[in-house]
Design a protein around this motif. Structure first.
Motif, mmCIF file in Angstrom:
data_model
loop_
_atom_site.group_PDB
_atom_site.id
_atom_site.type_symbol
_atom_site.label_atom_id
_atom_site.label_comp_id
_atom_site.label_asym_id
_atom_site.label_seq_id
_atom_site.Cartn_x
_atom_site.Cartn_y
_atom_site.Cartn_z
ATOM 1 N N GLU A 219 -150.059 24.883 -67.416
ATOM 2 C CA GLU A 219 -150.222 23.545 -68.150
ATOM 3 C C GLU A 219 -150.059 23.871 -69.769
ATOM 4 O O GLU A 219 -149.405 23.121 -70.411
ATOM 5 C CB GLU A 219 -151.251 22.578 -67.601
ATOM 6 N N MET A 220 -151.101 24.648 -70.165
ATOM 7 C CA MET A 220 -151.309 24.876 -71.555
ATOM 8 C C MET A 220 -149.984 25.387 -72.235
ATOM 9 O O MET A 220 -149.722 24.876 -73.198
ATOM 10 C CB MET A 220 -152.451 25.583 -71.801
ATOM 11 N N ALA A 221 -149.519 26.187 -71.508
ATOM 12 C CA ALA A 221 -148.319 26.988 -71.949
ATOM 13 C C ALA A 221 -146.978 25.916 -71.894
ATOM 14 O O ALA A 221 -146.302 25.814 -73.218
ATOM 15 C CB ALA A 221 -147.869 28.109 -70.948
ATOM 16 N N GLU A 222 -146.838 25.149 -70.896
ATOM 17 C CA GLU A 222 -145.858 24.106 -71.243
ATOM 18 C C GLU A 222 -146.086 23.087 -72.311
ATOM 19 O O GLU A 222 -145.210 22.729 -73.038
ATOM 20 C CB GLU A 222 -145.611 23.436 -69.752
ATOM 21 N N SER A 223 -147.434 22.617 -72.346
ATOM 22 C CA SER A 223 -147.854 21.704 -73.340
ATOM 23 C C SER A 223 -147.624 22.265 -74.733
ATOM 24 O O SER A 223 -147.083 21.353 -75.784
ATOM 25 C CB SER A 223 -149.310 21.234 -72.988
ATOM 26 N N TRP A 224 -147.956 23.410 -75.021
ATOM 27 C CA TRP A 224 -147.701 24.057 -76.329
ATOM 28 C C TRP A 224 -146.031 23.858 -76.701
ATOM 29 O O TRP A 224 -145.838 23.587 -77.888
ATOM 30 C CB TRP A 224 -148.199 25.419 -76.500
ATOM 31 N N ALA A 225 -145.420 24.416 -75.754
ATOM 32 C CA ALA A 225 -143.872 24.406 -76.187
ATOM 33 C C ALA A 225 -143.266 23.072 -76.394
ATOM 34 O O ALA A 225 -142.728 22.890 -77.220
ATOM 35 C CB ALA A 225 -143.182 24.965 -74.905
ATOM 36 N N VAL A 226 -143.913 22.259 -75.680
ATOM 37 C CA VAL A 226 -143.153 20.560 -75.897
ATOM 38 C C VAL A 226 -143.860 19.999 -77.213
ATOM 39 O O VAL A 226 -143.234 19.539 -77.790
ATOM 40 C CB VAL A 226 -143.730 19.936 -74.714
ATOM 41 N N ALA A 227 -145.176 20.244 -77.317
ATOM 42 C CA ALA A 227 -145.825 19.881 -78.527
ATOM 43 C C ALA A 227 -145.073 20.424 -79.933
ATOM 44 O O ALA A 227 -144.930 19.578 -80.816
ATOM 45 C CB ALA A 227 -147.171 20.060 -78.566
ATOM 46 N N SER A 228 -144.901 21.875 -79.901
ATOM 47 C CA SER A 228 -144.347 22.433 -81.052
ATOM 48 C C SER A 228 -142.977 21.864 -81.443
ATOM 49 O O SER A 228 -142.434 21.762 -82.375
ATOM 50 C CB SER A 228 -144.035 23.808 -80.802
ATOM 51 N N ASN A 229 -142.197 21.384 -80.235
ATOM 52 C CA ASN A 229 -140.697 21.029 -80.367
ATOM 53 C C ASN A 229 -141.102 19.425 -80.967
ATOM 54 O O ASN A 229 -139.931 19.099 -81.910
ATOM 55 C CB ASN A 229 -140.215 21.095 -79.173
ATOM 56 N N ILE A 230 -141.948 18.864 -80.812
ATOM 57 C CA ILE A 230 -142.216 17.499 -81.350
ATOM 58 C C ILE A 230 -142.587 17.660 -82.715
ATOM 59 O O ILE A 230 -141.875 16.913 -83.534
ATOM 60 C CB ILE A 230 -142.962 16.760 -80.655
ATOM 61 N N ILE A 231 -143.736 18.567 -83.126
ATOM 62 C CA ILE A 231 -143.951 18.627 -84.407
ATOM 63 C C ILE A 231 -142.969 19.043 -85.486
ATOM 64 O O ILE A 231 -142.699 18.785 -86.542
ATOM 65 C CB ILE A 231 -145.044 19.459 -84.369
ATOM 66 N N ALA A 232 -142.221 20.144 -84.919
ATOM 67 C CA ALA A 232 -141.176 20.774 -85.948
ATOM 68 C C ALA A 232 -140.412 19.673 -86.867
ATOM 69 O O ALA A 232 -140.313 19.940 -87.946
ATOM 70 C CB ALA A 232 -140.184 21.669 -85.118
ATOM 71 N N PRO A 233 -139.691 18.896 -86.347
ATOM 72 C CA PRO A 233 -139.109 17.994 -87.337
ATOM 73 C C PRO A 233 -139.748 17.385 -88.367
ATOM 74 O O PRO A 233 -139.223 17.045 -89.361
ATOM 75 C CB PRO A 233 -138.360 17.052 -86.261
ATOM 76 N N GLU A 245 -143.063 30.990 -85.891
ATOM 77 C CA GLU A 245 -144.249 31.301 -85.734
ATOM 78 C C GLU A 245 -144.995 30.780 -84.326
ATOM 79 O O GLU A 245 -145.546 31.314 -83.507
ATOM 80 C CB GLU A 245 -145.000 30.995 -86.759
ATOM 81 N N SER A 246 -144.487 29.366 -83.884
ATOM 82 C CA SER A 246 -144.899 28.909 -82.790
ATOM 83 C C SER A 246 -144.598 29.319 -81.699
ATOM 84 O O SER A 246 -145.309 29.765 -80.577
ATOM 85 C CB SER A 246 -144.541 27.100 -82.863
ATOM 86 N N ASP A 247 -143.346 29.819 -81.616
ATOM 87 C CA ASP A 247 -142.563 30.229 -80.335
ATOM 88 C C ASP A 247 -143.231 31.792 -80.263
ATOM 89 O O ASP A 247 -143.472 32.298 -79.026
ATOM 90 C CB ASP A 247 -141.114 30.542 -80.397
ATOM 91 N N ARG A 248 -143.673 32.375 -81.379
ATOM 92 C CA ARG A 248 -144.234 33.724 -81.349
ATOM 93 C C ARG A 248 -145.769 33.507 -80.714
ATOM 94 O O ARG A 248 -145.773 34.456 -79.751
ATOM 95 C CB ARG A 248 -144.343 34.473 -82.814
ATOM 96 N N TRP A 249 -146.239 32.698 -81.061
ATOM 97 C CA TRP A 249 -147.505 32.649 -80.478
ATOM 98 C C TRP A 249 -147.604 32.024 -79.058
ATOM 99 O O TRP A 249 -148.308 32.766 -78.068
ATOM 100 C CB TRP A 249 -148.487 31.491 -81.231
ATOM 101 N N HIS A 250 -146.490 31.334 -78.579
ATOM 102 C CA HIS A 250 -146.026 30.781 -77.209
ATOM 103 C C HIS A 250 -145.955 32.095 -76.313
ATOM 104 O O HIS A 250 -146.707 32.139 -75.316
ATOM 105 C CB HIS A 250 -145.231 30.062 -77.148
ATOM 106 N N GLN A 251 -145.151 32.870 -76.963
ATOM 107 C CA GLN A 251 -144.767 34.388 -76.097
ATOM 108 C C GLN A 251 -146.010 35.121 -76.024
ATOM 109 O O GLN A 251 -146.320 35.975 -75.000
ATOM 110 C CB GLN A 251 -143.597 34.902 -76.852
ATOM 111 N N GLY A 256 -149.743 36.177 -71.891
ATOM 112 C CA GLY A 256 -150.711 37.143 -71.591
ATOM 113 C C GLY A 256 -151.777 36.350 -70.945
ATOM 114 O O GLY A 256 -152.465 36.831 -69.868
ATOM 115 N N LEU A 257 -151.980 35.127 -70.886
ATOM 116 C CA LEU A 257 -153.017 34.221 -70.599
ATOM 117 C C LEU A 257 -152.570 34.031 -69.239
ATOM 118 O O LEU A 257 -153.354 34.255 -68.042
ATOM 119 C CB LEU A 257 -153.171 32.827 -71.099
ATOM 120 N N ARG A 258 -151.340 33.954 -68.909
ATOM 121 C CA ARG A 258 -150.848 33.647 -67.385
ATOM 122 C C ARG A 258 -150.908 34.886 -66.590
ATOM 123 O O ARG A 258 -151.533 34.892 -65.313
ATOM 124 C CB ARG A 258 -149.280 33.577 -67.390
#
Length: 625
Positions: A219-233, A245-251, A256-258
């Motif tokens: 859930e956290m991984a999916e939420s991070w990806a969605v949120a960063s896409n909203i914040i980016a613009p 940098e957001s994508d790099r943190w996600h990866q 690793g958490l999964r």
């Protein structure tokens, strides 16, 4: 300055009372808005009613479920305060938080928000972790939100106190179901950069709950990806490398958490472990149309005793219960009223339908589940007996129970409330112990039952109460379901007469795991509130203080002082002298109702939220000799 606290509520009702109480002790005049986001848990209405009863400043807004952001936005629309505080229903504010942050904003008119520190706790708030600091090392600006969020920086929304003007064109994103705080802070600081100030004190406690780590990681991984896409613009023009940098943190982190969550954990995290003095008027008048009559008894004489049997499941024990109420050789006039609280177990109806041949038994079934208090109140209205004898559906009486009770009634017509000893048995009915006078090791009959009731529910099984007295007292209070019988006994002790019958005629079945730690803490909070309320109404505080000290505090004087303060009236003050271990914290949670004022560290005061009866609290220095 006037502050509105917005509390979204969805299925964490057992903590809602503590959340609201912490706002009332925040040191500020507040408007509290509970947003019921379509909560579906079983006792939602009761949880809301208990929280709303704490103060007239609490209002409730009901809406269809739309998620956390939707609930917060609904609260913003209803708020009237100059300042806005958000608080999740399972978290708490530290006493004085709002007062301190209000002062900071008054002295810093260019700031649009004040942020304080926080701590983590287990779900009982018995163990608080103050290690680490995810706020003070960082500048509270847009760059930090963009590149340090979850990489050291984290600002739970309840750490903030916001000027209302912030929300003229900013709302929480209702399209997401996670990371909404990150999106909010990014939007806020993109408009008001360098306008958030930090106040270095512990102002809020974030309650952690056990969850499946694999599910949480996904859930956290999916939420991070969605949120960063909203914040980016919003911020990429100022910070072009944000998305990278957001994508790099996600990866790096979430992959690793999964992986880590799929492996056995090497070490488990320790998971140990004023207020309105008037309650809403109790209404014992039940709409009896909500109950279907399965059988009406044909007993012609006016019964002396009605055996009241509230039923919810326990079909496997219901037969033994009803069989124990057959006193065929007795000349005592009695009837039986059974009320099924809409048990989901279909076997209950089978058992009840098989009992319709008895001339003394009336059987009713609720159209919905109304809870133990209303079920007992309904049964009292269906009853015709002069006295009501209450028998739980999984318990059973001794063969001589009726004769012993009837004899006591004949000898003491003026008594309003009789009670006996009981026998505790296991699920199979095997003997465990005889529980005398309520079964408390530390309570012995003093000759003053009303006084003894302050220390525990001594007047329990078998309890036999005059029906007119029960109804005049408005029966059991649904706000205290779980300790409703004790609440009733304490209220009756103000005027009614009691008589103890030292015979064990009631067999009380103890179920394995029937009282969870959460239920125990909830009952502890309720019992403390009951004590405090009755003390205010009846007892001389000096006498109570002496009894409390002898009965409870002996051997613990090194931990706290009992200070008698003589002014216009007698007041009893509890003063903390050292860090309290868990045993003493739980003791204080249950018995703080004996005191008018509590002098505590801010942390201990916060851990008492949800357990207080409206006393004054004075925060003292956490430095002890």
């Amino acid at each position: 300055m006037h502050t509105t606290v917005i509390i979204p509520y969805y299925n964490h009702g057992m903590y809602l009372h503590a959340a609201v109480q912490s706002c009332l002790y925040s040191g500020s005049e507040v408007e509290i808005i509970i947003i019921n986001d379509g909560s579906k848990e079983r006792h939602a209405d009761s949880y809301i009613a208990k929280a709303a009863a704490l103060s007239t400043s609490v209002q409730v807004v009901h809406k269809q479920n739309g998620g956390l952001s939707s609930a917060r936005n609904a609260g913003i629309s209803s708020a009237t305060g100059e300042l806005i505080q958000f608080l999740d229903s399972d978290d708490v504010l530290v006493p004085g938080k709002l007062r301190m942050q209000e002062r900071q904003l008054i002295h810093n008119p260019d700031m649009i928000a004040s942020v304080c520190g926080y701590a983590l706790s287990d779900h009982h708030m018995s163990v608080v972790d103050r290690a680490g600091d995810s706020i003070s090392p960082y500048k509270l600006d847009l760059e930090s939100i963009a590149f340090r969020w979850e990489r050291g920086l984290s600002i739970p929304i309840h750490c903030g106190l916001f000027r209302r003007a912030v929300f003229s064109d900013i709302r929480f994103d209702e399209t997401v179901h996670g990371k909404e705080d990150w999106i909010f802070w990014a939007n806020l600081l993109s408009k008001f950069d360098d306008c958030v100030c930090y106040l270095p004190f512990l102002g809020a406690i974030y309650r952690q709950h056990d969850r499946a780590m694999t599910k949480l990681a996904n859930e956290m991984a999916e939420s991070w990806a969605v949120a960063s896409n909203i914040i980016a613009p919003t911020i990429s023009k100022k910070f072009p490398d944000f998305q990278h940098e957001s994508d790099r943190w996600h990866q790096h982190f979430y992959r690793g958490l999964r992986s880590a969550s799929a492996r056995p954990s090497v070490s488990a995290r320790r998971s140990e472990p004023r207020f309105h003095k008037y309650r809403p008027q109790i209404n014992s008048v039940i709409d009896l149309k909500n109950y279907e009559c399965i059988q009406s008894n044909s007993y012609q004489s006016d019964p002396l005793i009605t055996f009241v049997v509230p039923v919810y499941n326990h079909a496997e024990h219901l037969v033994a219960c009803l069989d124990s109420l057959k006193f065929d050789d007795s000349d005592v006039r009695y009837e039986i009223v059974v009320v099924d609280d809409c048990s989901p177990d279909p076997r209950v109806l089978e058992v009840l339908h098989n009992r319709t041949s008895g001339s003394r038994i009336s059987i009713f079934r609720g159209k919905a589940n109304y809870g133990i208090s209303q079920t007992q109140n309904a049964a009292a209205q269906f009853a015709r007996g002069t006295y009501l004898a209450f028998v739980d559906c999984d318990d059973f009486l001794a063969p001589d129970a009726l004769s012993i009770i009837a004899s006591a009634i004949r000898d003491n017509h003026s008594v309003d409330y009789f009670f006996t000893d009981r026998i505790d048995v296991d699920e199979q009915g095997n003997f465990i112990r005889v529980a005398k006078y309520g079964g408390y090791k530390w309570i012995r009959p003093s000759g003053d039952i009303a006084r003894d009731l302050m220390f525990g529910m001594v007047a329990s099984h078998l309890k036999v109460i005059k029906r007119d007295v029960y109804l005049a007292a408005n029966g059991c209070n649904p706000l205290f379901s779980g300790v409703q019988d004790w609440d009733l006994a304490l209220r009756l002790s103000l005027d009614a007469t009691f008589s103890y019958i030292p015979h064990a005629v009631y067999n009380h079945r103890i179920h394995a795991g029937s009282v969870t730690s959460s239920i125990r803490l909830g009952q502890m909070a309720q019992s403390n509130e009951l004590r405090h309320r009755v003390i205010l109404k009846k007892f001389q505080r000096s006498a109570v203080a002496a009894d409390v000290f002898v009965s409870w505090f002996d051997g613990h004087q090194t931990l706290f002082d009992i200070v008698d303060v003589i002014s216009d009236d007698f007041r009893i003050v509890f003063r903390q002298k050292c860090e309290l271990p868990l045993e003493q914290l739980e003791f204080l949670r249950e018995f703080n109702g004996f005191f008018d004022r509590l002098e505590l560290t801010s942390l201990v005061a916060t851990q008492l939220m949800g357990f207080l009866g409206g006393q004054d609290i004075r925060i003292i220095s956490p430095v002890f000799d």
